[in-house]
Scaffold this active site. Structure first.
Site, PDB file in Angstrom:
ATOM      1  CE  LYS A  31      -0.814   0.419   5.010  1.00  0.00           C
ATOM      2  NZ  LYS A  31      -0.231   1.924   5.087  1.00  0.00           N
ATOM      3  CB  THR A  32       3.998   2.373   1.662  1.00  0.00           C
ATOM      4  OG1 THR A  32       3.388   2.076   3.163  1.00  0.00           O
ATOM      5  CG2 THR A  32       4.733   3.435   1.702  1.00  0.00           C
ATOM      6  CG  ASP A 236      -1.645   4.996   4.986  1.00  0.00           C
ATOM      7  OD1 ASP A 236      -2.171   3.870   4.502  1.00  0.00           O
ATOM      8  OD2 ASP A 236      -0.127   4.889   5.295  1.00  0.00           O
ATOM      9  CD  GLU A 237      -2.243   2.012   8.324  1.00  0.00           C
ATOM     10  OE1 GLU A 237      -3.419   1.159   8.380  1.00  0.00           O
ATOM     11  OE2 GLU A 237      -0.839   1.491   8.302  1.00  0.00           O
ATOM     12  CD  GLN A 267      -3.555  -4.876   8.631  1.00  0.00           C
ATOM     13  OE1 GLN A 267      -2.433  -4.771   9.159  1.00  0.00           O
ATOM     14  NE2 GLN A 267      -3.295  -4.780   7.278  1.00  0.00           N
ATOM     15  NE  ARG A 621       1.340  -7.485  11.383  1.00  0.00           N
ATOM     16  CZ  ARG A 621       0.939  -6.797  10.421  1.00  0.00           C
ATOM     17  NH1 ARG A 621       2.026  -5.874  10.137  1.00  0.00           N
ATOM     18  NH2 ARG A 621      -0.069  -6.986   9.452  1.00  0.00           N
TER      19      ARG A 621
END
Length: 694
Positions: A31-32, A236-237, A267, A621
């Site tokens: 995504k970044t 973002d997020e 998330q 993770r």
């Protein structure tokens, strides 16, 4: 512009620039890269840098995002506005807060300031904050209320006289309900809390969102200026936004509605601090005509990890349909290790880490994840016994140390003598003969006459009941503050701060108040940390350095940042702290009912959907190895208490799970009952919440 490194959904997310766009970016899906390439694409297509606003949730993430765009397109990207929601709100208020009756030079109250204000309000309302109510809990109620845009009270209006209502309930024998009682107390102290903030020219963290919204509502010309400037918004997020943040984005988008929201509803794990998953689940309600793009190719984890994570998150009753996949092949299965007790669990994890370190794995490639900080102790003991280098990420906070808080209070008083909380904190630190009785006289005099505390400290001789010695000590303290403040316009901030601490004997007092030289040195390192931070700020800002600006930035940084892992150490951290990180090998421990899912805290019922998402975050993770552990029993009040396996284990497909049960009898042909254990357990657990405590 070269987009050949992007997969087709990523390219679509980058090049779709008009109208509302929702990018559902699963864990490890790049995504970044999408966000930074999208900004670069806009710049390449003649959108001015100052017309783009990109918002995320930490200053670190904002800085990294901007740096990556600069690497893509050059120094022209320095004109971008990339920041957190709260930093954006602080900048809006810096320009326009005077329109709402606040001073032009606002202070941002930190958590300790807020707690002190609540404690004082509780005392003034004759509520025993230590016995009846936790000020932090009351602050959480106030924060939730502000973020949802309402006054703090459950399900409607507060009673006209909350104190009398509470007393009547107590005398009638009505039992305390922690959540409701805290909200009633919050409603009772809220007006005083807000007045105290405004009286010292301060706002709290939530006001950095609410006051800009009020400003935009009452002064549409101010909003119009921002809407005309920012033609493209990126968030973002997005799953972590609250109601106020969603409204802020909606207002800034204007009629163009060029909003790109990037996030993953799977998330959303910050409901306890206001995040509302419905913001991303119902994005089209706020922005009709939304185009949705799903990023489902995972570049992080082996297939078994993705299958396990999908099994867990698929149990959510409501979510955006998506499934992560990878081109990677092979890799180990997910391991589940069952041990007799919690010390066995810690020893098993420590042995496994020793083996991996011996094979050449770096310590910082390994993480131990748990649901709550209280679970770290046995692992720390086991690691110390085996000399395994480790760090508890997010443990004792630097800014919670008493000596650090004292130094910051001195700086706050220099920046704003109206900061009553900080004044009362340091008036006798180090001790200068201004005791509790003197302080009671000073505070009472200020309240009775409606004076600011600074006015009273400047003329202590007018305060009834003060001895001549006490009045002299107060006068000398205030003259010291005024004398030091007069130096600020012409001298370096750090030099003034160092001179002040030397004059009051801060170092000598720190050494005298501790039982060992080592403890004194730790305290003084904390003080030096603040002074060093101030010096760095001066070097960075040059002539523009200003004490109020430094304190506000420090407050924003400490509220928004998550402490990250250190190199060359195994990381021990909570699932919340692990979000956004990745490790080659992950141990997710305490896979039991009451831990994960957690049984709820302080009387609050567990949020099973958020617990499921939290488990998903922990699983994803891991890049290569994922080891789950649980104990069959744990010691509680001197006896071994049987533990129930986490219901989430039953959701992991058997094909990707390998179980090692050290509590089981010698292996033999598996019975049908053993093969169906998890299926039966899952059915039972669906009917009941986790235990209320672990």
């Amino acid at each position: 512009m070269d987009l050949s490194g992007l997969n087709p959904p990523q390219r679509r997310a980058v090049t779709t620039t008009e109208g509302p766009l929702l990018v559902l970016a699963g864990a490890g899906s790049g995504k970044t890269r999408v966000i930074t390439h999208r900004i670069a694409w806009l710049l390449a297509h003649r959108v001015p840098a100052r017309a783009i606003l990109a918002v995320t949730f930490t200053n670190k993430a904002a800085a990294e995002m901007k740096e990556r765009v600069v690497q893509l397109v050059g120094q022209g990207a320095q004109q971008l506005t990339v920041c957190t929601f709260h930093a954006f709100g602080a900048e809006v208020l810096r320009q326009h807060a005077h329109r709402l009756g606040w001073p032009r030079r606002l202070a941002i109250a930190d958590t300790s300031d807020q707690i002190a204000i609540v404690q004082r309000a509780l005392r003034e309302r004759s509520i025993d904050g230590k016995r009846d109510f936790d000020p932090r809990r009351i602050l959480a109620v106030i924060s939730r209320a502000k973020n949802s845009g309402r006054a703090p009270f459950p399900e409607g209006d507060a009673p006209a006289e909350p104190g009398r209502w509470r007393a009547q309930r107590a005398s009638a024998g009505v039992p305390l309900v922690p959540g409701v009682e805290a909200e009633i107390a919050a409603a009772e102290v809220f007006p005083q809390y807000q007045r105290a903030l405004k009286a010292q020219g301060a706002v709290d963290f939530d006001d950095l969102l609410l006051l800009p919204l009020r400003l935009f509502r009452e002064h549409p010309e101010v909003l119009g200026g921002y809407v005309r400037r920012f033609r493209h918004l990126l968030v973002d997020e997005f799953q972590d936004t609250n109601g106020a943040q969603l409204e802020l984005v909606r207002q800034l988008a204007g009629e163009r509605r060029n909003v790109c929201a990037v996030g993953d509803d799977d998330q959303c794990i910050y409901g306890w601090r206001g995040a509302e998953v419905r913001n991303i689940l119902r994005f089209e309600d706020a922005f009709p005509g939304t185009l949705e793009v799903r990023l489902e190719q995972n570049y992080r984890s082996v297939p078994a990890v993705l299958e396990a994570a999908h099994g867990v998150v698929s149990g959510l009753p409501e979510r955006r349909a998506k499934k992560l996949w990878t081109t990677l092949v092979g890799g180990p299965k997910v391991q589940l290790v069952v041990v007799p007790g919690e010390d066995d669990e810690a020893a098993s994890v420590a042995r496994s880490i020793e083996q991996r370190l011996a094979r050449g794995l770096r310590p910082d490639d390994i993480a131990v994840l748990y649901r709550t900080n209280g679970q770290s102790r046995p692992f720390e003991e086991a690691f110390r016994a085996r000399s395994i280098p480790y760090e508890v990420v997010g443990g004792a906070e630097f800014f919670d140390r008493r000596e650090v808080r004292d130094v910051l209070a001195y700086l706050k008083v220099l920046a704003s003598p109206a900061d009553e909380v900080s004044l009362l904190r340091i008036v006798n630190v180090p001790a200068r003969g201004i005791g509790d009785v003197t302080l009671e006289h000073l505070v009472a005099h200020a309240r009775e006459r409606g004076l600011a505390m600074a006015e009273v400290l400047a003329r202590p001789e007018s305060v009834p009941g003060l001895t001549s010695g006490a009045a002299r000590a107060v006068k000398e303290f205030w003259e010291l503050i005024e004398r030091t403040r007069s130096r600020l316009p012409t001298e370096r901030l750090s030099a003034v701060a160092r001179a002040l601490l030397h004059e009051v004997g801060f170092e000598a007092a720190a050494r005298a108040s501790t039982s060992s030289a080592a403890s004194a040195e730790r305290r003084l390192r904390g003080v030096e940390g603040i002074l060093g931070s101030l010096e760095q700020f001066e070097r960075r800002e040059g002539r523009a350095s200003d004490l109020r600006t430094y304190l506000n930035r420090l407050s924003l940084d400490t509220r928004e940042e998550e402490e990250g892992p250190s190199p060359a150490r195994v990381s021990l951290l909570t699932l919340h702290g692990a979000k956004g990180l990745e490790f080659k090998t992950v141990f997710l421990v305490g896979m039991e009912e009451g831990f994960l899912p957690h049984g709820g805290m302080q009387g609050e019922p567990p949020d099973l959907e958020e617990e499921r998402r939290l488990c998903y975050v922990g699983l994803t993770r891991a890049r290569e190895e994922l080891i789950l552990t649980r104990a069959a029993t744990r010691l509680r009040r001197g006896r071994d208490v049987p533990r129930t396996p986490s219901r989430f284990l039953a959701d992991i497909p058997e094909a990707v799970l390998e179980v090692t049960d050290t509590t089981a009898p010698p292996p033999g042909p598996p019975s049908e009952a053993e093969r169906s254990f998890f299926r039966t357990l899952k059915a039972q657990l669906q009917k009941s919440p986790p235990p209320s405590s672990a």
